[in-house]
Design a protein around this motif. Structure first.
Motif, mmCIF file in Angstrom:
data_model
loop_
_atom_site.group_PDB
_atom_site.id
_atom_site.type_symbol
_atom_site.label_atom_id
_atom_site.label_comp_id
_atom_site.label_asym_id
_atom_site.label_seq_id
_atom_site.Cartn_x
_atom_site.Cartn_y
_atom_site.Cartn_z
ATOM 1 N N HIS A 32 41.303 74.658 19.841
ATOM 2 C CA HIS A 32 40.961 75.765 21.066
ATOM 3 C C HIS A 32 42.285 75.651 21.736
ATOM 4 O O HIS A 32 43.132 74.857 21.985
ATOM 5 N N ARG A 33 42.737 77.032 22.391
ATOM 6 C CA ARG A 33 44.227 77.100 22.920
ATOM 7 C C ARG A 33 44.036 76.885 24.431
ATOM 8 O O ARG A 33 44.341 77.358 25.085
ATOM 9 N N ASP A 93 36.604 73.391 31.138
ATOM 10 C CA ASP A 93 35.675 74.482 30.622
ATOM 11 C C ASP A 93 34.610 73.361 30.172
ATOM 12 O O ASP A 93 33.505 73.947 29.839
ATOM 13 N N CYS A 94 34.835 72.406 29.387
ATOM 14 C CA CYS A 94 33.994 71.723 28.524
ATOM 15 C C CYS A 94 33.624 70.215 29.370
ATOM 16 O O CYS A 94 32.579 69.676 29.067
ATOM 17 N N HIS A 125 30.261 80.602 23.377
ATOM 18 C CA HIS A 125 29.797 81.107 21.929
ATOM 19 C C HIS A 125 28.131 80.929 21.864
ATOM 20 O O HIS A 125 27.257 80.343 21.132
ATOM 21 N N PRO A 133 40.145 74.618 8.782
ATOM 22 C CA PRO A 133 39.718 76.018 9.473
ATOM 23 C C PRO A 133 38.530 76.012 9.993
ATOM 24 O O PRO A 133 37.614 75.162 9.593
ATOM 25 N N ARG A 134 38.110 76.661 11.061
ATOM 26 C CA ARG A 134 36.870 76.638 11.751
ATOM 27 C C ARG A 134 36.642 75.477 12.674
ATOM 28 O O ARG A 134 35.636 75.243 12.721
ATOM 29 N N LEU A 135 37.597 74.596 12.485
ATOM 30 C CA LEU A 135 37.515 73.409 13.521
ATOM 31 C C LEU A 135 36.410 72.457 12.680
ATOM 32 O O LEU A 135 35.807 71.531 13.317
HETATM 33 C C1 HEC Z 1 35.841 78.716 27.636
HETATM 34 C C2 HEC Z 1 35.475 79.204 26.341
HETATM 35 C C3 HEC Z 1 35.008 78.274 25.093
HETATM 36 C C4 HEC Z 1 34.392 77.139 25.068
HETATM 37 C C5 HEC Z 1 33.465 76.449 25.955
HETATM 38 C C6 HEC Z 1 34.234 76.505 23.564
HETATM 39 N N1 HEC Z 1 35.040 77.546 22.762
HETATM 40 FE FE1 HEC Z 1 35.053 77.623 21.042
HETATM 41 N N2 HEC Z 1 36.475 79.325 20.986
HETATM 42 C C7 HEC Z 1 36.902 80.011 22.231
HETATM 43 C C8 HEC Z 1 37.628 80.973 21.840
HETATM 44 C C9 HEC Z 1 38.370 81.994 22.835
HETATM 45 C C10 HEC Z 1 37.937 81.002 20.231
HETATM 46 C C11 HEC Z 1 38.867 81.906 19.555
HETATM 47 C C12 HEC Z 1 40.058 81.140 19.081
HETATM 48 C C13 HEC Z 1 41.241 80.902 19.871
HETATM 49 O O1 HEC Z 1 41.121 80.628 20.697
HETATM 50 O O2 HEC Z 1 42.207 81.152 18.940
HETATM 51 C C14 HEC Z 1 37.140 79.999 20.007
HETATM 52 C C15 HEC Z 1 36.905 79.428 18.664
HETATM 53 C C16 HEC Z 1 36.202 78.487 18.076
HETATM 54 C C17 HEC Z 1 35.810 78.081 16.527
HETATM 55 C C18 HEC Z 1 36.604 79.108 15.492
HETATM 56 C C19 HEC Z 1 38.043 78.537 15.240
HETATM 57 C C20 HEC Z 1 38.614 79.072 14.176
HETATM 58 O O3 HEC Z 1 39.351 78.440 13.569
HETATM 59 O O4 HEC Z 1 38.270 80.275 13.984
HETATM 60 C C21 HEC Z 1 34.958 77.290 16.531
HETATM 61 C C22 HEC Z 1 34.335 76.755 15.405
HETATM 62 C C23 HEC Z 1 34.859 76.898 17.981
HETATM 63 N N3 HEC Z 1 35.265 77.705 18.900
HETATM 64 C C24 HEC Z 1 33.710 75.880 18.226
HETATM 65 C C25 HEC Z 1 33.305 75.544 19.603
HETATM 66 C C26 HEC Z 1 32.518 74.372 19.808
HETATM 67 C C27 HEC Z 1 32.151 73.257 18.916
HETATM 68 C C28 HEC Z 1 32.726 74.350 21.362
HETATM 69 C C29 HEC Z 1 32.055 73.044 21.955
HETATM 70 C C30 HEC Z 1 32.356 71.821 21.916
HETATM 71 C C31 HEC Z 1 33.385 75.328 21.750
HETATM 72 N N4 HEC Z 1 33.957 76.180 20.704
HETATM 73 C C32 HEC Z 1 33.505 75.821 23.058
HETATM 74 C C33 HEC Z 1 36.119 79.775 23.158
HETATM 75 C C34 HEC Z 1 35.448 78.536 23.817
#
Ligand code: HEC
Ligand code: HEC
Ligand code: HEC
Ligand code: HEC
Ligand code: HEC
Ligand code: HEC
Ligand code: HEC
Ligand code: HEC
Ligand code: HEC
Ligand code: HEC
Length: 345
Positions: A217-218, A228-229, A255, A286-288
């Motif tokens: 996550h960036r 945020d989390c 999501h 990939p995809r965490l």
């Molecule tokens: C504040 C918004 C936000 C929250 C809260 C958030 N995400 Fe994300 N997530 C994103 C964004 C934006 C991306 C797009 C990837 C990037 O940032 O490069 C992403 C990408 C991902 C991906 C794909 C990564 C990839 O390699 O393609 C996964 C899996 C994911 N999130 C899981 C989660 C999980 C599990 C949680 C909770 C623990 C979570 N996210 C909470 C915003 C969020």
């Protein structure tokens, strides 16, 4: 104290006495007649006490000797309370955190006669903030959080009157919220000692490495924040994870499509939550994902999926076939589906 300073202090002290009388006479609102600096928490600030108590001198008095603090304080939302009707008759300003100042002023600024939150324990100084803040949803549960238990107090993160500058480069909250625009005069967003995520990484350096991993996550790039989390102010959840309203995971704020409801749920998404398959911070995968390869992950729970002859199992569903390896080419809607029991689409 040097003689010069003593004389000066005496002079100021005399002048102050006059000022005090004036203030006491009519400047402060709603005297109730009873001096009731009630204090629910021992050692905490008297916030919310009635200012009828003659031990309170008002912020303008403090200003005479503490111009810097006054100036910085006056940029914070706390300074505005004096103007708000609902706070009339209550202790606001310097003394809401520092306690009644009369003895300190009368003694020419004797530092032992005034509360300095820096010299209190983290819990005691936080209590003084909580006399006003405990009512809000976000802070109600501070005493249930990991920070409280480990003696991280409000003022470890917030500087009530420090002019801490906010860096304007990526990674600072200034790029991602409107609050700085709303209150450009504020010393810093929410009076934080540093912007997110820097404030968190000061103590949580391990997490910096996680957010530098290839898939992540960036957060360091400023696209999102730790908060945020997580709720830095505690809560009921383990790891101080934030609850999205009405749901069970912080992830759904962004999501929501992964949550459903679906006609055909993939059970673990609901029962175990996202983190049974994904690492929240960063990963080499990939995809965490928590495993290098998707099929490893699936087979941990579906160890019999490759057993030829199991009910409903197609015959290519067999570890001997290459086609079988890539589970999500067929089971594409892995978080749940509205049309297909086995998540093909
Ligand atoms: C504040 C918004 C936000 C929250 C809260 C958030 N995400 Fe994300 N997530 C994103 C964004 C934006 C991306 C797009 C990837 C990037 O940032 O490069 C992403 C990408 C991902 C991906 C794909 C990564 C990839 O390699 O393609 C996964 C899996 C994911 N999130 C899981 C989660 C999980 C599990 C949680 C909770 C623990 C979570 N996210 C909470 C915003 C969020
Ligand atoms: C007559 C001048 C004067 C006034 C008025 C005054 N102070 Fe002070 N204050 C001082 C001096 C002098 C010190 C000691 C500074 C030092 O030791 O470096 C001090 C120290 C402090 C400290 C630090 C105490 C410590 O533990 O080191 C606080 C907090 C403080 N003042 C708050 C206040 C507040 C709040 C008010 C208004 C209610 C106020 N002061 C009014 C002169 C004053
Ligand atoms: C919201 C609570 C709060 C309010 C309101 C507040 N202070 Fe403070 N003050 C603190 C804390 C906390 C510290 C300890 C230093 C720190 O954490 O930055 C402090 C420290 C001080 C000190 C010690 C020197 C220093 O800066 O460390 C002085 C002097 C002081 N405050 C004066 C004032 C004056 C004057 C006002 C009103 C104009 C005021 N404060 C309003 C919380 C508050
Ligand atoms: C570990 C660091 C940390 C601690 C400890 C902390 N805060 Fe915060 N606080 C933050 C951050 C980061 C934000 C901005 C993001 C957010 O709202 O969660 C914030 C926002 C706030 C806000 C403004 C937003 C809102 O929710 O209204 C208030 C008020 C606040 N904090 C008060 C407190 C009080 C009172 C305490 C002690 C009981 C405290 N904080 C302890 C980090 C902290
Ligand atoms: C006299 C009651 C009172 C006390 C004591 C008090 N606060 Fe507040 N605080 C408030 C109120 C009310 C607001 C909301 C002001 C507004 O938004 O207009 C506020 C706002 C805040 C904010 C949000 C600032 C923003 O930019 O939105 C933070 C952070 C905060 N307080 C932290 C603290 C900390 C840390 C302490 C203890 C050192 C503390 N407060 C003590 C009443 C208090
Ligand atoms: C002054 C140091 C300090 C700061 C600043 C700080 N933390 Fe913490 N945090 C701790 C300590 C100490 C613990 C308890 C020990 C631990 O679990 O690491 C903790 C615990 C946590 C936990 C729970 C970990 C668990 O295992 O239960 C989370 C989540 C967390 N902090 C997030 C944050 C976030 C987000 C920020 C920034 C807004 C932040 N922290 C700022 C010191 C700090
Ligand atoms: C995408 C959401 C998300 C973001 C952003 C995030 N966290 Fe977490 N964090 C989590 C979740 C979910 C857990 C719980 C993991 C578990 O229970 O297995 C966690 C766990 C933690 C822990 C406990 C120890 C650990 O690693 O499991 C700490 C400390 C922590 N986070 C700090 C931070 C800090 C500091 C930041 C910002 C630099 C941050 N987190 C950003 C979701 C997030
Ligand atoms: C049973 C394991 C599992 C669970 C539980 C799970 N996921 Fe996934 N998720 C996956 C797999 C496997 C992929 C990769 C799919 C692919 O690459 O074809 C994925 C991909 C993603 C992606 C990136 C691709 C996309 O479709 O956008 C996001 C975002 C995501 N998941 C979020 C979540 C969230 C949020 C939750 C919790 C509500 C969650 N996941 C629960 C297994 C899971
Ligand atoms: C944490 C354990 C877990 C993981 C990891 C997991 N699943 Fe599942 N999966 C389940 C459970 C539990 C069910 C519900 C089984 C039932 O109802 O009989 C299920 C159901 C299914 C079903 C529907 C089966 C049916 O008969 O309705 C498919 C297809 C499936 N999973 C595929 C996968 C794939 C592909 C992966 C890897 C991306 C995966 N699962 C990862 C636990 C898991
Ligand atoms: C080429 C497409 C394809 C691939 C690749 C594939 N599957 Fe399947 N899978 C199927 C089909 C077709 C079914 C049977 C669906 C039905 O019963 O309607 C099925 C059924 C399942 C079921 C449900 C079995 C049952 O008893 O009902 C599970 C669990 C499952 N697959 C897991 C996996 C896992 C794990 C992988 C990767 C190791 C995988 N699948 C790879 C096509 C595939």
């Amino acid at each position: 104290m040097k003689p010069l300073k003593t004389t000066k202090t005496l002079l100021i002290g005399g002048w102050l006495l006059g000022l005090l009388l004036w203030v006491g006479a009519g400047h402060l609102p709603h005297s109730t007649g009873t001096a009731q600096a009630q204090n629910q928490h021992q050692g905490a600030s008297p916030a919310g006490a009635q200012v009828a108590d003659a031990n309170y001198v008002g912020s303008e008095t403090c200003r005479m000797c503490h111009e810097d603090q006054f100036k910085n304080f006056s940029h914070t939302p706390h300074a505005g309370l004096e103007q708000e009707a609902s706070w009339h008759g209550r202790v606001v300003g310097c003394e809401s955190c520092h306690g009644p100042g009369k003895a300190h002023v009368d003694a020419g600024g004797d530092p032992t006669k005034i509360i300095n939150p820096k010299k209190l324990s983290a819990k005691a100084s936080s209590e003084s903030c909580l006399t006003c803040h405990a009512g809000s949803d976000d802070h109600n549960n501070f005493r249930r959080g990991s920070h409280w238990r480990n003696d991280v107090g409000c003022v470890d993160c917030h500087a009530p009157h420090d002019p801490s500058p906010v860096p304007t480069r990526p990674g600072s909250t200034t790029l991602v919220t409107g609050d700085v625009r709303r209150n450009p005069e504020s010393t810093s967003l929410y009076m934080l000692r540093a912007s997110e995520p820097q404030i968190c990484l000061k103590c949580h350096s391990e997490q910096r490495a996680q957010f530098n991993m290839p898939f992540r996550h960036r957060v360091l790039e400023g696209a999102m924040k730790c908060s945020d989390c997580h709720n830095p102010h505690g809560g009921f959840e383990t790891r101080q994870v934030r609850l999205a309203s009405g749901t069970d995971a912080p992830c759904l704020k962004c999501h929501a499509d992964k949550q459903g409801p679906f006609v055909f749920e993939h059970a673990p998404v609901k029962t175990e939550g996202c983190t049974i398959c994904h690492t929240p911070h960063g990963s080499n995968n990939p995809r965490l994902l928590v495993r290098t390869q998707i099929r490893q992950l699936c087979l941990e729970c579906h160890s019999n999926a490759h057993e030829i002859g199991a009910p409903n199992t197609p015959n290519f569903h067999n570890e001997a076939t290459v086609r079988f390896q890539n589970c999500t080419t067929c089971h594409a809607k892995i978080h749940g589906s509205n049309v297909n029991r086995t998540f093909f689409r």
